[in-house]
Design a protein around this motif. Sequence first.
Motif, PDB file in Angstrom:
ATOM      1  N   VAL A 226       0.834  -1.202   0.000  1.00  0.00           N
ATOM      2  CA  VAL A 226       0.000   0.000   0.000  1.00  0.00           C
ATOM      3  C   VAL A 226       0.871   1.256   0.000  1.00  0.00           C
ATOM      4  O   VAL A 226       0.591   2.220  -0.719  1.00  0.00           O
ATOM      5  CB  VAL A 226      -0.942   0.003   1.225  1.00  0.00           C
ATOM      6  N   ARG A 227       1.933   1.251   0.793  1.00  0.00           N
ATOM      7  CA  ARG A 227       2.822   2.426   0.832  1.00  0.00           C
ATOM      8  C   ARG A 227       3.517   2.650  -0.508  1.00  0.00           C
ATOM      9  O   ARG A 227       3.678   3.783  -0.960  1.00  0.00           O
ATOM     10  CB  ARG A 227       3.863   2.277   1.949  1.00  0.00           C
ATOM     11  N   ARG A 228       3.931   1.551  -1.142  1.00  0.00           N
ATOM     12  CA  ARG A 228       4.586   1.680  -2.447  1.00  0.00           C
ATOM     13  C   ARG A 228       3.634   2.235  -3.496  1.00  0.00           C
ATOM     14  O   ARG A 228       4.053   2.973  -4.396  1.00  0.00           O
ATOM     15  CB  ARG A 228       5.136   0.326  -2.899  1.00  0.00           C
ATOM     16  N   ARG A 229       2.353   1.873  -3.382  1.00  0.00           N
ATOM     17  CA  ARG A 229       1.367   2.354  -4.340  1.00  0.00           C
ATOM     18  C   ARG A 229       0.798   3.715  -3.953  1.00  0.00           C
ATOM     19  O   ARG A 229      -0.086   4.238  -4.626  1.00  0.00           O
ATOM     20  CB  ARG A 229       0.223   1.338  -4.460  1.00  0.00           C
ATOM     21  N   ALA A 230       1.314   4.277  -2.856  1.00  0.00           N
ATOM     22  CA  ALA A 230       0.850   5.584  -2.391  1.00  0.00           C
ATOM     23  C   ALA A 230       1.918   6.657  -2.578  1.00  0.00           C
ATOM     24  O   ALA A 230       1.958   7.648  -1.845  1.00  0.00           O
ATOM     25  CB  ALA A 230       0.451   5.496  -0.909  1.00  0.00           C
ATOM     26  N   GLU A 231       2.768   6.461  -3.579  1.00  0.00           N
ATOM     27  CA  GLU A 231       3.847   7.422  -3.833  1.00  0.00           C
ATOM     28  C   GLU A 231       3.304   8.816  -4.120  1.00  0.00           C
ATOM     29  O   GLU A 231       3.926   9.821  -3.770  1.00  0.00           O
ATOM     30  CB  GLU A 231       4.710   6.940  -5.005  1.00  0.00           C
ATOM     31  N   HIS A 232       2.155   8.876  -4.765  1.00  0.00           N
ATOM     32  CA  HIS A 232       1.559  10.180  -5.099  1.00  0.00           C
ATOM     33  C   HIS A 232       1.091  10.920  -3.850  1.00  0.00           C
ATOM     34  O   HIS A 232       0.776  12.109  -3.918  1.00  0.00           O
ATOM     35  CB  HIS A 232       0.377   9.988  -6.057  1.00  0.00           C
ATOM     36  N   ASN A 233       1.059  10.202  -2.734  1.00  0.00           N
ATOM     37  CA  ASN A 233       0.637  10.807  -1.468  1.00  0.00           C
ATOM     38  C   ASN A 233       1.776  10.782  -0.457  1.00  0.00           C
ATOM     39  O   ASN A 233       1.567  10.695   0.756  1.00  0.00           O
ATOM     40  CB  ASN A 233      -0.574  10.054  -0.899  1.00  0.00           C
ATOM     41  N   ASN A 234       3.021  10.845  -1.008  1.00  0.00           N
ATOM     42  CA  ASN A 234       4.231  10.807  -0.180  1.00  0.00           C
ATOM     43  C   ASN A 234       4.283   9.563   0.704  1.00  0.00           C
ATOM     44  O   ASN A 234       4.813   9.600   1.828  1.00  0.00           O
ATOM     45  CB  ASN A 234       4.331  12.063   0.693  1.00  0.00           C
ATOM     46  N   CYS A 235       3.743   8.468   0.197  1.00  0.00           N
ATOM     47  CA  CYS A 235       3.715   7.185   0.889  1.00  0.00           C
ATOM     48  C   CYS A 235       2.934   7.226   2.199  1.00  0.00           C
ATOM     49  O   CYS A 235       3.051   6.320   3.022  1.00  0.00           O
ATOM     50  CB  CYS A 235       5.142   6.666   1.141  1.00  0.00           C
ATOM     51  N   GLU A 236       2.136   8.245   2.373  1.00  0.00           N
ATOM     52  CA  GLU A 236       1.282   8.358   3.550  1.00  0.00           C
ATOM     53  C   GLU A 236      -0.038   7.651   3.257  1.00  0.00           C
ATOM     54  O   GLU A 236      -0.755   8.015   2.320  1.00  0.00           O
ATOM     55  CB  GLU A 236       1.039   9.828   3.882  1.00  0.00           C
ATOM     56  N   ILE A 237      -0.385   6.633   4.042  1.00  0.00           N
ATOM     57  CA  ILE A 237      -1.547   5.814   3.712  1.00  0.00           C
ATOM     58  C   ILE A 237      -2.814   6.219   4.465  1.00  0.00           C
ATOM     59  O   ILE A 237      -3.919   5.975   3.993  1.00  0.00           O
ATOM     60  CB  ILE A 237      -1.266   4.312   3.941  1.00  0.00           C
ATOM     61  N   PHE A 238      -2.659   6.841   5.618  1.00  0.00           N
ATOM     62  CA  PHE A 238      -3.845   7.113   6.437  1.00  0.00           C
ATOM     63  C   PHE A 238      -4.720   8.228   5.869  1.00  0.00           C
ATOM     64  O   PHE A 238      -5.913   8.283   6.157  1.00  0.00           O
ATOM     65  CB  PHE A 238      -3.422   7.442   7.873  1.00  0.00           C
ATOM     66  N   SER A 239      -4.131   9.106   5.056  1.00  0.00           N
ATOM     67  CA  SER A 239      -4.919  10.181   4.439  1.00  0.00           C
ATOM     68  C   SER A 239      -5.173   9.924   2.958  1.00  0.00           C
ATOM     69  O   SER A 239      -5.661  10.790   2.237  1.00  0.00           O
ATOM     70  CB  SER A 239      -4.185  11.523   4.605  1.00  0.00           C
TER      71      SER A 239
END
Length: 286
Positions: A10-23
């Motif tokens: 999930v973190r790797r796929r959240a690069e567009h969100n600076n790897c922040e998953i909770f937001s």
Amino acid sequence: MFLSVTEDLVRRRAEHNNCEIFSLEEISLHQQEIEKLEYLDKWCRDLKILYLQNNLIPKLENVGKLKKLEYLNVALNNIERIENLEGCEELKKLDLTANFIGELSSIETLKYNIHLKELFLVGNPCTEFEGYRQFVVATLHQLKCLDSKEIERSERIQALQNYPEVKQKIREQEQAYLLKRAREKEEAQRRMQERKEKKQNQMESEHGFNSKYCYSSLDKENHQAEGDGEQEMWRTVEDDEEDRRFWEELTPYTPESRLETHRYIEEKRRAKDNIRYIFVLIYSMN
């Protein structure tokens, strides 16, 4: 062993969100060989768009707490019924294209998703049922579009008028389909057991095969161009014959056969990787 959603993925796929998953509000987890859907409703409570197409997910679960979710795409998976989406209060678009949904009556759970406007079920067994579209249109009053086709007011009026008769037909076809699926599951279990036993017998009869195989490949490499030995090492007559039997066997397209094919390919890939590793190890020792 099944592949699940991991925090690292999930973190790797959240690069567009600076790897922040909770937001995180949008994430794409398509083609990740996921076999179980979990944790997302704990890690990503703010998700609005979730792409999970082309995985091996058999069941809709652990997404019910995603109250802000507006679009869920689970096309090309192994899902057989619609469930556990009641908590997705803002769901507007649901894509279930090319799954294995035969329990059409399970769409009744979507009545609670009052904001649902678009639903895609094309490519599922239930779409072959007589009265399929009428049943969906009459059941889900909030729906505006089904399988990319807009629902006209006149179509809904007619569907509601015919609902009792259509519902009975759907129930009968659904029961026939579920009996067929029960037989398919039994057959898949039998095939799996046969393959497991055959594999076990092969391992017992060919004890020590790996070491002999690698050394024979090294001998061949001394007489052939570079790379020929490796190719010979990767492929044996037995492997070719097993491949031929597997791919030529006539089997129905089911969640079980789709999963079996995936695991067969993975098994072959791991075997090649192991042989390559042994080859490199032996070569480095010489």
